[in-house]
Design an enzyme around this catalytic site. Structure first.
Site, mmCIF file in Angstrom:
data_model
loop_
_atom_site.group_PDB
_atom_site.id
_atom_site.type_symbol
_atom_site.label_atom_id
_atom_site.label_comp_id
_atom_site.label_asym_id
_atom_site.label_seq_id
_atom_site.Cartn_x
_atom_site.Cartn_y
_atom_site.Cartn_z
ATOM 1 N N GLU A 85 0.821 -0.761 -0.030
ATOM 2 C CA GLU A 85 0.366 0.232 -0.007
ATOM 3 C C GLU A 85 0.796 1.186 -0.002
ATOM 4 O O GLU A 85 1.769 1.353 0.518
ATOM 5 C CB GLU A 85 -1.139 0.197 1.356
ATOM 6 C CG GLU A 85 -1.759 -1.250 0.936
ATOM 7 C CD GLU A 85 -2.856 -0.478 2.369
ATOM 8 O OE1 GLU A 85 -2.878 0.573 3.434
ATOM 9 O OE2 GLU A 85 -3.781 -1.308 2.632
ATOM 10 N N HIS A 114 -0.519 9.284 -26.931
ATOM 11 C CA HIS A 114 0.040 8.518 -27.843
ATOM 12 C C HIS A 114 -1.602 8.603 -28.788
ATOM 13 O O HIS A 114 -2.078 8.913 -29.911
ATOM 14 C CB HIS A 114 -0.691 6.796 -27.394
ATOM 15 C CG HIS A 114 -0.595 5.843 -28.086
ATOM 16 N ND1 HIS A 114 0.807 5.672 -29.159
ATOM 17 C CD2 HIS A 114 -1.791 4.728 -28.599
ATOM 18 C CE1 HIS A 114 0.266 4.915 -30.054
ATOM 19 N NE2 HIS A 114 -1.287 4.832 -29.878
ATOM 20 N N LYS A 144 3.298 -1.176 -42.623
ATOM 21 C CA LYS A 144 2.559 -2.514 -41.645
ATOM 22 C C LYS A 144 1.704 -3.143 -41.770
ATOM 23 O O LYS A 144 0.822 -2.861 -41.348
ATOM 24 C CB LYS A 144 3.734 -2.976 -40.470
ATOM 25 C CG LYS A 144 2.711 -1.629 -39.350
ATOM 26 C CD LYS A 144 3.845 -1.475 -38.342
ATOM 27 C CE LYS A 144 2.892 -0.824 -36.670
ATOM 28 N NZ LYS A 144 3.469 -0.978 -35.697
ATOM 29 N N ARG A 204 0.069 -6.784 -39.341
ATOM 30 C CA ARG A 204 0.267 -7.445 -38.946
ATOM 31 C C ARG A 204 -1.163 -8.523 -38.612
ATOM 32 O O ARG A 204 -1.953 -8.457 -38.440
ATOM 33 C CB ARG A 204 0.216 -7.079 -36.940
ATOM 34 C CG ARG A 204 0.888 -5.811 -35.873
ATOM 35 C CD ARG A 204 0.607 -5.610 -35.343
ATOM 36 N NE ARG A 204 0.804 -4.033 -35.031
ATOM 37 C CZ ARG A 204 2.320 -3.903 -33.927
ATOM 38 N NH1 ARG A 204 2.663 -5.599 -33.675
ATOM 39 N NH2 ARG A 204 2.680 -3.033 -33.937
ATOM 40 N N ASP A 250 8.207 0.429 -27.283
ATOM 41 C CA ASP A 250 8.278 -0.709 -26.331
ATOM 42 C C ASP A 250 8.922 -1.709 -26.070
ATOM 43 O O ASP A 250 10.213 -1.528 -25.758
ATOM 44 C CB ASP A 250 6.536 -1.298 -26.147
ATOM 45 C CG ASP A 250 5.936 -1.756 -25.231
ATOM 46 O OD1 ASP A 250 7.614 -2.287 -24.078
ATOM 47 O OD2 ASP A 250 5.169 -2.215 -24.796
#
Length: 336
Positions: free
Chosen positions: A46, A137, A202, A204, A232
């Site tokens: 906490e 973002h 790109k 995916r 990332d």
């Protein structure tokens, strides 16, 4: 009640070096330091916050990125805001250089959350009355708040750094967006340095895997500069650099605002064909990042210090989008 004479800065534990740098930068203009406070964790993790100074009637700025560990840093921010509100602070501004959960800004499929909106609600409920952040973002996150949100851009800093680093080769530069979604960001930087724009498209098959990459635009003989907001795991970035080199680029450099740098990211960057990766210090760099030979950090403290002073005295924050304004703030700080 005392009159607010100066903005007061307080920091969590997410990025203390940046908070200290902002306070140092602001102390050039006025005698400022960080408010004395402690952030502790009990045995069950906490979080407990205690502010040691009187903040009644003060204009408070909490400096805290919500980066890894995202949940801990977010809770620290919320608890600090609550502590300040209950201590009768006049106004509480959350300075969030990296806004975590920003990638969860819409429902990509059924029965999924919009976590960025939930975070916005929690910040307001905790007592935050204004948010200052950088390179969100998704720009629409500003609309998730019913309070003012100032979104700064790293592109003026990047433009200055590029003009220092490539001053003899400006005609050879090509700005590259690593995906179609980042074209607006890349176009903004390309306009600032007067360079052409290319896109790596790109596709995916599934999350985390890149099936195919296509270069839109002629990059042959060019020094390519990839620009993006988040790095990332660096998989997309390193693959894009390879594809650009395969299409005839002479060098590939990357300018990324937020270095999340999860898992194998640093190792991938170190072993990639990329000549350099430039990150801001919106997220505290790890030892591995600082030790990497082809990764460089540019400071954001001058920009945030200016923005905080402008918010405090009621002047324009958008003036920081101008290269000329940043040139004065960053004199002698870039290009090394």
């Amino acid at each position: 009640m005392p009159t607010t004479m100066e903005p007061k800065l307080i920091t969590g534990t997410a990025n203390k070096p940046l908070a200290k740098a902002i306070a140092r930068r602001m102390s050039i203009h006025r005698n400022l330091g960080l408010v004395d406070a402690r952030v502790e964790r009990f045995n069950d993790q906490e979080i407990f916050v205690e502010v040691y100074e009187n903040v009644r009637g003060e204009d408070m700025f909490i400096i805290q990125s919500t980066s890894r560990p995202a949940n801990d840093n977010l809770m620290e921010l919320l608890i600090m805001a609550d502590a300040l509100r209950r201590s009768s602070a006049k106004r509480i501004t959350a300075v969030i250089p990296y806004f975590g959960y920003a990638r969860q800004d819409r429902r990509a499929k059924a029965r999924t959350p919009i976590s960025a909106k939930l975070v916005a609600n929690m910040l307001v409920e905790a007592g935050v009355e204004r948010v200052l952040t950088m390179d969100l973002h998704a720009a629409q996150i500003q609309g998730f708040f019913d309070i003012p949100v100032d979104n700064l851009y790293a592109s003026p800093i990047f433009a200055l750094d590029i003009m220092h680093q490539f001053k003899d080769n400006m005609d050879d530069l090509m700005v590259v967006s690593p995906d179609v979604g980042g074209v607006a960001r890349a176009r903004e930087l390309a306009k600032r340095i007067n360079a052409p724009l290319s896109i790596v498209d790109k596709r995916r098959e599934k999350a985390g895997e890149i099936a195919e990459m296509t270069v839109i635009g002629n990059v042959e003989g060019k020094k390519c500069i990839i620009v993006d907001d988040i790095c990332d795991t660096a998989g997309t970035l390193c693959k894009a650099a390879e594809v650009l080199m395969d299409h005839g680029a002479t060098e590939v450099h990357s300018y990324i605002t937020h270095g999340v740098m999860s898992g194998p990211a640093v190792e991938r960057i170190t072993n990639s064909v990329m000549k350099s990766l430039v990150l801001t210090d919106s997220i505290k760099p790890t030892d591995a990042i600082e030790a990497a030979s082809n990764i460089r950090i540019v400071p954001t403290a001058p920009m945030f210090a200016h923005a905080i002073l402008n918010i405090w005295n009621g002047s324009s924050v958008s003036s920081l989008f101008e290269t000329e304004t940043m040139e004065a703030a960053y004199e002698g700080l870039l290009g090394h």
